[in-house]
Design an enzyme around this catalytic site. Structure first.
Site, short mmCIF file in Angstrom:
data_model
loop_
_atom_site.label_atom_id
_atom_site.label_comp_id
_atom_site.label_asym_id
_atom_site.label_seq_id
_atom_site.Cartn_x
_atom_site.Cartn_y
_atom_site.Cartn_z
N GLY A 137 0.82 -1.21 0.00
CA GLY A 137 0.00 0.00 0.00
C GLY A 137 0.85 1.26 0.00
O GLY A 137 1.88 1.31 0.68
N VAL A 177 32.61 -3.79 16.21
CA VAL A 177 32.64 -4.63 15.02
C VAL A 177 33.27 -3.85 13.86
O VAL A 177 32.92 -2.70 13.60
CB VAL A 177 31.21 -5.10 14.66
CG1 VAL A 177 31.19 -5.82 13.32
CG2 VAL A 177 30.66 -6.00 15.76
N GLY A 233 18.74 -3.70 16.32
CA GLY A 233 17.61 -2.78 16.34
C GLY A 233 16.87 -2.80 15.02
O GLY A 233 17.23 -3.51 14.09
N HIS A 277 -1.19 -21.02 46.92
CA HIS A 277 0.00 -21.77 47.31
C HIS A 277 -0.11 -23.20 46.82
O HIS A 277 -1.16 -23.81 46.99
CB HIS A 277 0.16 -21.77 48.83
CG HIS A 277 1.33 -22.60 49.27
ND1 HIS A 277 2.63 -22.17 49.14
CD2 HIS A 277 1.39 -23.87 49.78
CE1 HIS A 277 3.44 -23.12 49.57
NE2 HIS A 277 2.72 -24.16 49.97
P1 NAI Z 1 17.36 -4.11 20.62
O1 NAI Z 1 17.26 -2.66 20.57
O2 NAI Z 1 16.63 -4.89 21.64
O3 NAI Z 1 18.92 -4.51 20.82
C1 NAI Z 1 19.92 -4.13 19.93
C2 NAI Z 1 21.28 -4.32 20.60
O4 NAI Z 1 22.28 -4.19 19.63
C3 NAI Z 1 21.56 -3.29 21.69
O5 NAI Z 1 22.05 -3.95 22.84
C4 NAI Z 1 22.61 -2.39 21.05
O6 NAI Z 1 23.50 -1.84 21.98
C5 NAI Z 1 23.33 -3.38 20.13
N1 NAI Z 1 23.99 -2.77 18.98
C6 NAI Z 1 23.52 -1.79 18.16
N2 NAI Z 1 24.41 -1.53 17.17
C7 NAI Z 1 25.46 -2.39 17.36
C8 NAI Z 1 26.68 -2.62 16.66
N3 NAI Z 1 27.00 -1.94 15.54
N4 NAI Z 1 27.52 -3.55 17.15
C9 NAI Z 1 27.20 -4.27 18.25
N5 NAI Z 1 26.07 -4.09 18.95
C10 NAI Z 1 25.20 -3.17 18.51
O7 NAI Z 1 17.06 -4.61 19.14
P2 NAI Z 1 16.69 -6.04 18.55
O8 NAI Z 1 17.12 -7.14 19.46
O9 NAI Z 1 17.20 -6.01 17.16
O10 NAI Z 1 15.12 -6.01 18.57
C11 NAI Z 1 14.43 -5.03 17.80
C12 NAI Z 1 13.11 -4.68 18.39
O11 NAI Z 1 12.23 -5.77 18.35
C13 NAI Z 1 13.22 -4.22 19.82
O12 NAI Z 1 12.63 -2.96 19.92
C14 NAI Z 1 12.47 -5.24 20.59
O13 NAI Z 1 11.71 -4.65 21.61
C15 NAI Z 1 11.55 -5.90 19.56
N6 NAI Z 1 11.39 -7.29 19.92
C16 NAI Z 1 10.66 -7.60 21.03
C17 NAI Z 1 10.53 -8.89 21.47
C18 NAI Z 1 9.80 -9.18 22.72
O14 NAI Z 1 9.03 -8.33 23.16
N7 NAI Z 1 10.04 -10.30 23.37
C19 NAI Z 1 11.12 -10.00 20.72
C20 NAI Z 1 11.92 -9.56 19.62
C21 NAI Z 1 12.00 -8.26 19.24
#
Ligand code: NAI
Length: 440
Positions: free
Chosen positions: A87, A212, A246, A419
């Protein structure tokens, strides 16, 4: 309007390549780990325990399809027309907007009111595109056909920890490179520390403070150059790499400029507290706007927008949105962390209770972690509840209800909890705020 690369499916990222399939794989891999390592504690002999990855993936796809079909059923039941395709805005017209839907056929719809809920996509490392064979996003991470010997992940956030856990349990040697020097910075420090201890014990290797550098990916594997926290230059070789650093809002295909829809510098749609965009009659909800990228936050916003369109008073309380990370132990929280309260200069009292002292947790054989309450020092109002441990995802609901009703920790402490149940740890943590625990 949905268009997924691999097959049509209603329900967005959560249903197709997010929450639902990841939870299916987490469940399968947890069963495998239990059969391999914990059945013996219960007197159960299970020899030659094997994982059939293809079957596990098939089950996951079935779970996804059940959810897709459920959505289509609900559309039918509620007389909602579903157009399958991409869309985008064509132009503003008298009293509304022309929306193009490019699918198998092309159609143009005219809408008086539009809700944009296009979600988000995985952020790629600069110069390292996802091929979904060797370099994987959340999508490819859910379709790895056999357990890799070595799996690398970049980013130890929610996706990194959940997907790393799945493949570690299935036998992969997992290394996560995290850029920040702190582990799970948004989580209460005490809880994050406890979780890290558990992950270390499981053999999930997490390198904090890793910078990295060059990533070389080929058909056979990947090599990642990085500098560790000590400044040493290292190379990590792996069969597959999951990049979980992210997500970015999905607005590039919207043709926002055609109608003058305002985006911010991240490409997210600018909205006010009520999810109204810069255009009359256009609303936006979920990952494509500000706030946490969580399916339940998007759902709340969607319902509130529908209510507002109908002239009602929609409401979303952003202060009581729960967070869950579905690792083992699970991590869940609502409200402010101890470090946030300190930064905000709020006087607070803290109470914790370990699952080690909870009868149900002992019977389950899962005593890792704790429940932690943070309450206002003067009024005793609950300001945050943080859990690491078994079924934290379910336990957090009580804390959300309590905070929504602005309960005090004493309110929870005075409520009768069944409990034996894990929820007694919640009551005990509430009692701990005034140093009155009964069983610790
Ligand atoms: P995230 O924001 O949770 O974590 C990304 C991590 O990557 C951070 O710790 C950050 O410091 C690190 N990072 C960023 N750039 C980097 C780099 N160049 N080198 C090394 N580390 C680096 O993001 P994620 O895990 O990708 O998840 C994305 C979204 O999806 C989040 O907002 C999350 O809330 C959502 N999600 C939620 C779930 C749940 O509620 N259980 C399950 C999966 C995703």
């Amino acid at each position: 309007m949905e268009k997924r690369r691999w097959r049509p499916g209603a329900g967005g990222t959560c249903t197709n390549v997010g929450c639902i399939p990841s939870k299916a794989l987490l469940q399968s891999s947890e069963h495998f780990e239990h059969a391999k390592h914990h059945f013996a504690d219960h007197g159960i002999t299970a020899t030659d325990v094997q994982i059939d990855v293809a079957r596990m993936l098939g089950r996951k796809d079935t779970v996804v399809k059940q959810n897709n079909d459920g959505i289509l059923y609900l559309f039918k039941k509620n007389k909602i027309s579903f157009f399958h395709g991409r869309g985008s805005f064509l132009k503003s017209v008298e009293g509304g907007y022309e929306i193009q839907v490019a699918g198998k056929t092309e159609e143009v719809l005219v809408a008086r009111q539009v809700v944009v809920a296009t979600g988000s996509n995985a952020r790629a490392l600069p110069g390292v595109p996802f091929d979904e064979e060797t370099v994987l996003s959340n999508d490819g991470a859910l379709r790895i056909g056999s357990t890799p010997k070595k799996l690398a992940l970049i980013g130890s956030g929610v996706i990194g920890l959940e997907m790393g856990s799945v493949w570690r349990r299935l036998g992969a040697e997992v290394t996560i490179l995290e850029g920040l020097p702190t582990f799970l910075g948004a989580v209460d420090e005490q809880i994050a520390k406890e979780a890290k201890k558990a992950f270390d014990k499981q053999g999930l290797k997490i390198e904090l403070g890793a910078k990295v550098g060059e990533v070389k990916a080929g058909k056979k594997g990947v090599s990642i150059a990085y500098t560790n926290a000590k400044g040493e230059a290292l190379t990590l070789e792996a069969d597959k790499l999951i990049v979980s650093i992210g997500r970015v809002p999905n607005t590039s295909g919207l043709n926002a400029q055609a109608v003058g829809l305002q985006l911010d510098e991240r490409g997210a749609i600018v909205v006010d507290a009520d999810c109204k965009t810069s255009l009359p009659g256009v609303w936006a909800v979920g990952d494509v706007v500000r706030g946490p990228m969580l399916a339940h936050k998007a759902e709340e916003e969607g319902v509130a927008v529908a209510e507002r369109m109908a002239g009602q008073h929609g409401h979303v309380n952003f202060n009581t949105i729960p967070w869950v990370i579905y690792t083992s132990p699970e991590i869940a929280w609502v409200g402010r962390t101890e470090q946030q309260l300190k930064a905000d200069g709020v006087a607070y009292k803290a109470g914790t209770f370990p699952f080690l002292a909870n009868g149900r947790a002992r019977a389950l054989g899962d005593t890792t972690g704790m429940v932690k309450f943070l309450a206002d020092a003067k009024t005793d109002e609950i300001l945050g509840v943080h859990i690491v441990g078994p079924m934290a995802s379910e336990l957090i609901a009580e804390a959300v209800v309590a905070m929504e009703f602005r309960a005090s920790s004493e309110d929870i402490a005075r409520i009768c909890h069944a409990h034996p149940s894990l929820s007694e740890a919640t009551k005990e943590a509430a009692l701990a705020v005034d140093k009155r625990t009964l069983n610790f």
